[in-house]
Motif scaffolding. Structure first.
Motif, PDB file in Angstrom:
ATOM      1  N   PHE A   1       0.825  -1.215   0.000  1.00 45.27           N
ATOM      2  CA  PHE A   1       0.000   0.000   0.000  1.00 45.27           C
ATOM      3  C   PHE A   1       0.862   1.271   0.000  1.00 45.27           C
ATOM      4  CE2 PHE A   1      -2.177   3.114   2.950  1.00 45.27           C
ATOM      5  CZ  PHE A   1      -2.925   3.711   1.953  1.00 45.27           C
ATOM      6  N   LEU A   2       1.842   1.327   0.895  1.00 45.20           N
ATOM      7  CA  LEU A   2       2.592   2.577   1.064  1.00 45.20           C
ATOM      8  C   LEU A   2       3.732   2.759   0.060  1.00 45.20           C
ATOM      9  CD1 LEU A   2       2.827   2.679   4.968  1.00 45.20           C
ATOM     10  CD2 LEU A   2       1.402   4.128   3.539  1.00 45.20           C
ATOM     11  N   ILE A   3       4.349   1.670  -0.324  1.00 46.63           N
ATOM     12  CA  ILE A   3       5.508   1.821  -1.213  1.00 46.63           C
ATOM     13  C   ILE A   3       5.163   1.500  -2.672  1.00 46.63           C
ATOM     14  CG2 ILE A   3       7.868   1.007  -1.695  1.00 46.63           C
ATOM     15  CD1 ILE A   3       8.254   0.776   1.295  1.00 46.63           C
ATOM     16  N   ASN A   4       4.486   0.363  -2.866  1.00 50.10           N
ATOM     17  CA  ASN A   4       4.203  -0.041  -4.243  1.00 50.10           C
ATOM     18  C   ASN A   4       2.878   0.528  -4.768  1.00 50.10           C
ATOM     19  OD1 ASN A   4       6.508  -1.578  -3.861  1.00 50.10           O
ATOM     20  ND2 ASN A   4       5.326  -3.337  -3.135  1.00 50.10           N
ATOM     21  N   GLY A   5       2.026   0.974  -3.843  1.00 46.91           N
ATOM     22  CA  GLY A   5       0.717   1.507  -4.247  1.00 46.91           C
ATOM     23  C   GLY A   5      -0.157   0.463  -4.912  1.00 46.91           C
ATOM     24  N   SER A   6       0.058  -0.804  -4.586  1.00 45.49           N
ATOM     25  CA  SER A   6      -0.675  -1.862  -5.291  1.00 45.49           C
ATOM     26  C   SER A   6      -1.962  -2.283  -4.580  1.00 45.49           C
ATOM     27  CB  SER A   6       0.230  -3.069  -5.525  1.00 45.49           C
ATOM     28  OG  SER A   6       0.813  -3.470  -4.308  1.00 45.49           O
ATOM     29  N   ASN A   7      -2.350  -1.646  -3.536  1.00 37.93           N
ATOM     30  CA  ASN A   7      -3.707  -1.833  -2.992  1.00 37.93           C
ATOM     31  C   ASN A   7      -4.179  -0.499  -2.442  1.00 37.93           C
ATOM     32  OD1 ASN A   7      -3.389  -1.593  -0.046  1.00 37.93           O
ATOM     33  ND2 ASN A   7      -2.140  -3.453  -0.207  1.00 37.93           N
ATOM     34  N   ASP A   8      -5.488  -0.379  -2.201  1.00 34.08           N
ATOM     35  CA  ASP A   8      -6.015   0.931  -1.784  1.00 34.08           C
ATOM     36  C   ASP A   8      -6.023   1.111  -0.257  1.00 34.08           C
ATOM     37  OD1 ASP A   8      -7.991  -0.746  -1.017  1.00 34.08           O
ATOM     38  OD2 ASP A   8      -9.588   0.171  -2.222  1.00 34.08           O
ATOM     39  N   GLY A   9      -5.565   0.113   0.461  1.00 33.00           N
ATOM     40  CA  GLY A   9      -5.421   0.231   1.914  1.00 33.00           C
ATOM     41  C   GLY A   9      -6.723   0.137   2.683  1.00 33.00           C
ATOM     42  N   GLN A  10      -7.853  -0.065   1.951  1.00 33.54           N
ATOM     43  CA  GLN A  10      -9.156  -0.100   2.634  1.00 33.54           C
ATOM     44  C   GLN A  10      -9.215  -1.169   3.722  1.00 33.54           C
ATOM     45  OE1 GLN A  10     -11.976   1.610   3.073  1.00 33.54           O
ATOM     46  NE2 GLN A  10     -10.840   3.179   1.949  1.00 33.54           N
ATOM     47  N   PHE A  11      -8.698  -2.334   3.378  1.00 35.59           N
ATOM     48  CA  PHE A  11      -8.788  -3.434   4.352  1.00 35.59           C
ATOM     49  C   PHE A  11      -7.803  -3.270   5.511  1.00 35.59           C
ATOM     50  CE2 PHE A  11      -5.015  -5.981   3.335  1.00 35.59           C
ATOM     51  CZ  PHE A  11      -4.620  -5.353   2.159  1.00 35.59           C
ATOM     52  N   LEU A  12      -6.967  -2.222   5.428  1.00 37.09           N
ATOM     53  CA  LEU A  12      -5.998  -1.997   6.509  1.00 37.09           C
ATOM     54  C   LEU A  12      -6.520  -1.008   7.565  1.00 37.09           C
ATOM     55  CD1 LEU A  12      -2.789  -1.726   4.313  1.00 37.09           C
ATOM     56  CD2 LEU A  12      -3.390  -3.618   5.811  1.00 37.09           C
ATOM     57  N   VAL A  13      -7.729  -0.469   7.299  1.00 30.65           N
ATOM     58  CA  VAL A  13      -8.290   0.510   8.241  1.00 30.65           C
ATOM     59  C   VAL A  13      -8.447  -0.143   9.622  1.00 30.65           C
ATOM     60  CG1 VAL A  13     -10.313   1.942   8.763  1.00 30.65           C
ATOM     61  CG2 VAL A  13      -9.502   1.731   6.403  1.00 30.65           C
ATOM     62  N   PRO A  14      -7.846   0.459  10.662  1.00 29.91           N
ATOM     63  CA  PRO A  14      -7.887  -0.187  11.988  1.00 29.91           C
ATOM     64  C   PRO A  14      -9.268  -0.119  12.619  1.00 29.91           C
ATOM     65  CG  PRO A  14      -6.822   1.952  12.125  1.00 29.91           C
ATOM     66  CD  PRO A  14      -7.098   1.720  10.678  1.00 29.91           C
ATOM     67  N   LYS A  15      -9.660  -1.232  13.251  1.00 33.99           N
ATOM     68  CA  LYS A  15     -10.992  -1.247  13.872  1.00 33.99           C
ATOM     69  C   LYS A  15     -10.901  -1.453  15.383  1.00 33.99           C
ATOM     70  CE  LYS A  15     -13.551  -2.252   9.771  1.00 33.99           C
ATOM     71  NZ  LYS A  15     -12.442  -2.409   8.809  1.00 33.99           N
TER      72      LYS A  15
END
Lengths: 472, 348
Positions: free
Chosen positions: B54-68
């Motif tokens: 997510f942060l370096i390659n930009g290959s996912n949108d980070g949605q599933f990384l949102v902390p819950k």
């Protein structure tokens, strides 16, 4: 008549103990409020912010060394690891008879340098000043033996920066400790002229190349008891006194001073045993005499790791020396006691140190004797003895237990639950062996003070490193 | 007496019981805390690859990384800070700031109003770290609220205002009701952009003394020759400290075109100004100052002599000049200092 003497004796000890318990309780609460407030503060981010501030003041670190060949390299390595924008390290070889000087010269490739040294303070003859070819900010002064105070005065003369930090040759500093101990000095705009950090016991920790890799607890009860004692001194003394600018002791093992104020106050006094306390008291006195409003603070966070004595003999030497130093400072500045001209230091700190710290061993010893006498004779005063014994348990053991609990709760000193439990339970035994012994050692210190006996009181060191660092 | 003993025994016994209860509670808390640390470490390990993507390659949108959860929040915060400190890429930084602004904002807003001082302060630092401008209205609201704010909080809030280029911060820093220390002002100016520093310079006549001193220092740190005129304007001040700071800043910038400054400082009654003269000659690049340096070598102050010797040693032919002083000067202090410098030069 006998009854009157016994009653008098009992009530003096009783009232004394109650006064001491009361003052400790007050200081405990004041410290807890302060420590609790900063609990969970992310100090790492604050450190980063301080490092970024371009105007962090440069510091000269003075390391007096007399026969410190075992620990000196570790100590210098710990200083080289410090996170601080600008500093120099000055090792002062105070006439060592072992290989201290040669060890440092070899290890750091020290070269002799001709330097013009301003004589701001008197000191014994300096034979040579060396500079490291590897680390240009490391210097060694080789001088005639003159004692720790004299060594520090020589270091002050050679130092280039406006602040100096004195640390013991056998101590290890945490990487951020200098940055943190300088915080009150930097942020106060010159109002704080000296600051001391807290000292912890390193025995049992994993130390390599001057860094504490893992905090551990020694398995020796005598060392563990000293850990408890340091916690207690921290909570029931320095933090609270510092809040009211009443600190009289900041440890010589790790403290920072404004050079110009120390020079103005005459530097370290030679020929005394406790030169660190003496300097702090003298600074307070100098400020009041000259109507200057400055502060001396104790900073709970910065940690300096030191090697605690592991034998009764070594501990006895250390403790009688400390007490002798305390008595000397109090006596030299007795004029300040109860003198309103000296503000809180004269009316609160000095009397407190006289009564609680200075004369404490005498009264405590009398108390122990009273209890033993009453128990052995089985006399009618046995109830008095039980009252005193209970108070001593409260004063000696319960307070120590509280300190261990609060410190481990708030400062996460020992992450292992088993270590905290060991310390907690051991603290309960304090009153039955450690405290009486330390009372006797402190009494010895008092006797030495009365008969004016003095020496460097050097302790044999094992060295803090687990493995010897190979010389270059 | 028996009653007293009884009361005391019960009291101490009760105290011990409470303390043992406390021991149990703390042990439980510590075990819980250690477990939480393990969970945070586990989270960071499990999602390390996803975060890198997510942060370096930009290959996912980070949605599933949102902390819950709380643990996830702590882990994410730790991860983002580590990336920010160790990876110097604009894309990564932007991704960190965007993610923090979108997904940590609510949590930080809540924490800004926490009853715990340390939590509030930590949050202020993190808002700065993650450049969360969206929380600026909350900072402003807090500054004007009735809440009692500590100095640390106020300074950190002003830093945020300065960082986000809010002009009114100059007035706030100058407010006599919240007197800031010089060190605080250093920190605030440090995060200002050039434009805001210029605004401070324009307001120079209205600034408090600590503000002026800090501004002089920080202007020097920026090493911008545009500030030379501003600095020189303070050399006529009646305040010695202000004059010294202005001279120091000129030296830090490393450029001086008005050579009269050196002459005036070298003739000052104050050793600090004479010392600065010796230093300024170093950056003047002009050997006409040699007579001044010779005079400063015989100064009453050790510091001035030393600085003059250093300057001479750095000049072309400096060694010869120092040797000349050794052989001809009647001042033993000057000779000693020159000797040290010659030896130092030959050793290095």
């Amino acid at each position: 008549m006998t009854q009157f003497i016994v009653f008098f004796f009992f009530y003096v000890i009783l009232i004394y103990t109650l006064v001491v318990i009361g003052s400790y309780l007050f200081m405990l609460i004041a410290s807890l409020i302060k420590v609790r407030k900063e609990h969970k503060l992310d100090k790492g981010i604050a450190d980063k912010s301080s490092m970024e501030d371009a105007y962090t003041k440069p510091v000269s670190i003075l390391v007096p060394a007399h026969n410190e060949e075992k620990g000196i390299i570790e100590s210098i390595h710990s200083l080289l690891n410090l996170e601080y924008p600008q500093y120099e390290i000055i090792i002062i070889n105070d006439g060592s008879t072992d290989e201290t000087l040669q060890t440092v010269i070899t290890h750091f490739d020290m070269q002799p340098r001709n330097r013009v040294i301003p004589k701001a303070l008197q000191s014994e003859t300096i034979h040579a000043v060396y500079e490291s070819a590897i680390h240009p900010n490391v210097l060694v002064i080789d001088k005639d033996k003159g004692g720790k105070a004299d060594a520090l005065n020589a270091g002050i003369n050679v130092s280039s920066y406006p602040y100096f930090c004195s640390i013991d040759g056998d101590s290890i500093l945490d990487r951020t400790s200098l940055l943190r101990v300088m915080q009150p000095i930097i942020t106060s705009n010159g109002d704080v002229i000296a600051a001391g950090g807290s000292v912890r016991i390193a025995n049992g920790s994993d130390i390599q190349l001057g860094s504490v890799l893992k905090v551990g607890l020694s398995s020796i009860p005598l060392v563990m008891m000293q850990v408890i004692e340091y916690f207690r001194a921290f909570l029931m003394g320095r933090v609270a006194l510092s809040e009211f600018n009443l600190v009289l002791i900041i440890s010589g093992a790790f403290s920072v001073f404004s050079k110009s104020w120390v020079v103005r106050a005459g530097g370290y006094a030679t020929g005394v045993v406790g030169e660190d306390m003496e300097l702090v008291v003298r600074l307070h006195r100098f400020m009041r005499d000259n109507d200057v409003k400055k502060r001396i603070e104790f900073v709970p966070d910065p940690v300096c790791w030191t090697e605690a004595p592991e034998t009764f003999g070594a501990l006895r030497k250390q403790r009688r020396r400390w007490h002798q130093g305390l008595m000397e400072s109090l006596w030299r500045h007795k004029k300040m006691t109860f003198n309103p001209k000296y503000g809180g230091v004269g009316t609160v700190s000095m009397p407190f140190f006289w009564v609680v710290e200075g004369l404490g061993p005498v009264v405590e010893f009398a108390g122990y004797m009273f209890i033993i006498w009453a128990l052995l004779t089985g006399s009618v005063y046995i109830e008095f003895a039980v009252v005193l014994a209970l108070l001593f348990v409260l004063y000696g053991s319960v307070f120590s237990m509280m300190s261990v609990l609060f410190i481990s709760w708030n400062l996460d000193t020992y992450p292992k639950v088993s270590d905290v439990l060991k310390l907690t339970f051991l603290s309960l035994t304090e009153v039955f062996w450690y405290r009486p012994l330390s009372v006797i050692w402190r009494l010895e210190g008092m006797i030495r003070f009365i008969f004016k006996r003095s020496d460097w009181g050097h302790l044999d060191r094992k060295g803090l490193a687990k493995e010897e660092v190979p010389a270059k | 007496m028996t009653t007293i003993i009884l009361i005391m025994s019960v009291g101490i016994g009760a105290l011990l019981l409470i303390l043992f209860g406390f021991v149990a509670y703390l042990s439980f808390k510590r075990i819980q805390q250690n477990r939480e640390e393990e969970k945070v470490a586990h989270y960071m390990e499990t999602y390390a690859k996803d975060w890198e993507d997510f942060l370096i390659n930009g290959s996912n949108d980070g949605q599933f990384l949102v902390p819950k959860t709380k643990v996830a929040h702590r882990a994410v915060e730790k991860l983002l800070l580590t990336y920010k400190q160790n990876i110097y890429s604009e894309n990564t930084e932007d991704a960190i700031y965007l993610f923090a602004d979108k997904h940590l904002q609510d949590r930080y807003r809540k924490l800004l109003y926490s009853s715990k001082w340390s939590e509030r302060v930590n949050t202020l630092y993190r808002i700065m770290d993650f450049r969360m401008e969206s929380l600026l209205p909350d900072i402003r609201a807090l500054l004007v609220s009735e809440r009692a704010l500590s100095r640390v909080e106020i300074v950190q809030m002003y830093k945020l205002l300065a960082f986000f280029e809010q002009e009114d911060v100059i007035g706030l820093m100058n407010d006599p009701e919240v007197p800031l220390h010089e060190h605080d002002i250093h920190g605030i100016i440090y995060v200002m952009n050039e434009e805001l520093v210029q605004k401070c310079i324009q307001a120079k006549t209205d600034l408090t003394r600590p503000f002026t001193l800090a501004l002089l220092d920080m202007v020097g740190q920026r090493r911008n020759t545009d500030y030379l005129f501003f600095l020189e304007s303070y050399l006529e001040s009646t305040d010695l400290e202000i004059r010294i700071r202005a001279l120091k800043a000129l030296y830090t910038i490393g450029f001086i075109y008005n050579k009269q400054i050196i002459i005036d400082s070298a003739n000052s009654d104050h050793w600090e100004e004479r010392l600065m003269a010796a230093k300024l000659i170093r950056i003047a690049g002009d050997d006409t100052f040699l007579p001044i340096l010779r005079k400063l070598m015989e100064d009453t102050s050790w510091h001035v002599r030393r600085e003059a010797a250093v300057t001479i040693s750095k000049q072309q032919g400096g060694r010869d000049i120092l040797e000349g002083i050794i052989s001809s000067s009647k001042d033993p202090f000057a000779v000693d200092m020159a000797t040290e410098m010659v030896e130092r030069g030959s050793a290095s």
